[in-house]
Write an enzyme that holds these catalytic residues in place. Structure first.
Site, short mmCIF file in Angstrom:
data_model
loop_
_atom_site.label_atom_id
_atom_site.label_comp_id
_atom_site.label_asym_id
_atom_site.label_seq_id
_atom_site.Cartn_x
_atom_site.Cartn_y
_atom_site.Cartn_z
N TYR A 130 0.81 -1.22 0.00
CA TYR A 130 0.00 0.00 0.00
C TYR A 130 0.85 1.28 0.00
O TYR A 130 0.43 2.31 0.51
CB TYR A 130 -0.94 0.01 1.22
CG TYR A 130 -2.10 -0.97 1.12
CD1 TYR A 130 -2.22 -1.84 0.05
CD2 TYR A 130 -3.09 -1.00 2.09
CE1 TYR A 130 -3.28 -2.74 -0.04
CE2 TYR A 130 -4.16 -1.88 2.01
CZ TYR A 130 -4.25 -2.75 0.94
OH TYR A 130 -5.31 -3.62 0.85
N LYS A 176 3.72 -15.09 3.99
CA LYS A 176 3.74 -16.03 2.86
C LYS A 176 5.20 -16.18 2.43
O LYS A 176 5.57 -16.01 1.25
CB LYS A 176 2.86 -15.47 1.72
CG LYS A 176 2.64 -16.42 0.57
CD LYS A 176 1.70 -17.57 0.87
CE LYS A 176 1.60 -18.51 -0.31
NZ LYS A 176 0.80 -19.73 -0.02
N ASP A 209 -2.57 -18.10 3.57
CA ASP A 209 -3.70 -18.87 3.03
C ASP A 209 -4.27 -19.81 4.09
O ASP A 209 -5.49 -19.97 4.22
CB ASP A 209 -3.30 -19.62 1.75
CG ASP A 209 -1.91 -20.22 1.80
OD1 ASP A 209 -1.19 -19.96 2.78
OD2 ASP A 209 -1.54 -20.96 0.88
N ASP A 233 -5.42 -6.37 5.84
CA ASP A 233 -6.64 -5.73 5.34
C ASP A 233 -7.66 -6.80 4.97
O ASP A 233 -8.83 -6.74 5.35
CB ASP A 233 -6.27 -4.88 4.11
CG ASP A 233 -7.36 -3.91 3.74
OD1 ASP A 233 -8.32 -3.75 4.53
OD2 ASP A 233 -7.27 -3.30 2.66
N ASP A 237 -11.34 -8.09 7.12
CA ASP A 237 -12.72 -8.11 6.61
C ASP A 237 -13.32 -9.51 6.77
O ASP A 237 -14.51 -9.67 7.05
CB ASP A 237 -12.78 -7.68 5.14
CG ASP A 237 -13.05 -6.19 5.00
OD1 ASP A 237 -12.61 -5.43 5.90
OD2 ASP A 237 -13.69 -5.77 4.01
#
Ligand code: ATP
Length: 339
Positions: A130, A176, A209, A233, A237
């Site tokens: 970001y 990851k 994941d 982020d 959610d």
């Protein structure tokens, strides 16, 4: 005996869409506490862009840096090129609000996929994917993902300190690093290194994941998660989704000098102006602000009042299966405030 209350100056950005509605409800609750709060209004977002040609006017930045904390409503950022960068993302970078703290909790009376969830996602807030460093070269679009040693160290330390202070037992480092060997590799390595300074807090690691799947299936195993910007982020959610939706998820953006508190949800243009938005996430964000300011007791009491109104179910909003309006909910919370 005269008791002098500490005066707190709070920058208030109502924002776009349902922002002004949930902010009005939040200020109503805060104004019904026994705290000495001064609210200074400031503008940001799509509405500011339309009015001033700038989604984050300098005056707004000046107000934030000259107050004790900022309470921010959701701001809308149109997708795609040709518009503007999210003022929230700019503020996080400009004010070095490096820790994004998002608690997710099962609450009685909230229809949700899982019960007994009580987890906090702490996400690095200033870099990762970001950074806004995106380029078009030939027929390819690319984004630069920055993971620095300094930012990884401070977010890891923040997460372990948070866990220790809040009496939490475990921090899960989510990454990851098997694929993103340099960027996630650096983040993972530093978090593991910092974890050694906190022998009293359990540390584990998990691929993003796997974490996404486990949040969906067995979220009760999580306590505190620390992760990078984009992963955090998305996972937050997901965590909001399994604990009753976006109307209930608060957040804090904390740095060493400044702090900004906002709901996880966006401006919800589909329900804006109808007076039906759930203000819980915004009010809960305000309780996080009160705790940051040291007013822990009042923060806890407001949260307890919210829980009580939701559990009773008489004044809940549409997203929770009720039919109360935004302000009806806020008024019911104030009725339950035990100050
Ligand atoms: P933005 O472009 O600002 O991100 P959005 O609509 O894409 O807005 P959200 O605002 O997060 O994203 O909304 C997603 C869905 O959740 C919408 O259907 C919205 O109505 C609902 N929602 C979000 N916040 C609330 C709330 N506080 N109360 C009730 N429903 C909400």
């Amino acid at each position: 005996m005269v008791i002098f209350l500490t005066k707190y100056k709070i920058a208030v950005i109502p924002g776009d869409g349902i922002g002004p509605e949930v902010m009005e409800a939040t200020l109503y609750v805060l104004n019904n506490t026994n705290l000495n709060l001064e609210f200074i209004k400031a503008e940001a977002g799509l509405s500011a862009w339309k009015k001033y040609g700038n989604p984050l006017p300098q005056e707004t930045i000046n107000t934030i840096v000259n107050t004790n904390a900022c309470l921010k409503g959701p701001t809308q950022t149109p997708p795609g090129p040709g518009t503007f960068r999210s003022p929230t993302v700019i503020l996080r970078q400009m004010l070095e609000l490096y820790a994004n703290v998002r608690p997710f909790k099962s609450r009685k009376g909230v229809p949700s996929i899982h019960n007994n969830v009580d987890m906090v996602i702490i996400r690095e807030n200033t870099e990762g994917l970001y950074t806004g460093l995106e380029y078009i070269i030939g027929d390819a679009a690319m984004a630069i993902r920055i993971i620095s040693k300094r930012a990884s160290e401070r977010i890891a330390r923040f997460a372990f300190n948070f866990a220790r202070r809040e009496g939490r037992k475990k921090v899960t480092i989510v990454h990851k690093a098997n694929v993103l060997k340099e960027t996630c590799g650096l983040f993972r390595g530093i978090c593991l290194e910092i974890s050694k300074e906190y022998p009293d807090v359990l540390c584990e690691e998990m691929l993003v994941d796997t974490a996404a799947m486990k949040i969906a299936m067995i979220p009760q195993i999580f306590d505190v998660i620390v992760t990078t910007n984009l992963f955090g982020d998305i996972l937050s959610d997901e965590a909001a989704g399994i604990t009753g939706g976006l109307g209930l998820a608060p957040s804090a953006n904390i740095g060493d000098k400044y702090a900004l508190f906002e709901a996880v949800h966006g401006s919800a243009p589909d329900i804006a102006g109808k007076g039906i938005a759930n203000p819980s996430a915004m009010i809960l964000s305000a309780t996080m602000m009160l705790k940051y300011l040291g007013e822990v007791d009042v923060g806890k009491r407001i949260e307890a009042a919210i829980d009580s109104v939701i559990a009773e179910g008489k004044y809940t909003t549409k997203d929770l299966g009720g039919s109360a309006g935004t302000m009806d909910f806020a008024k019911a919370v104030v009725e339950k405030l035990n100050l």
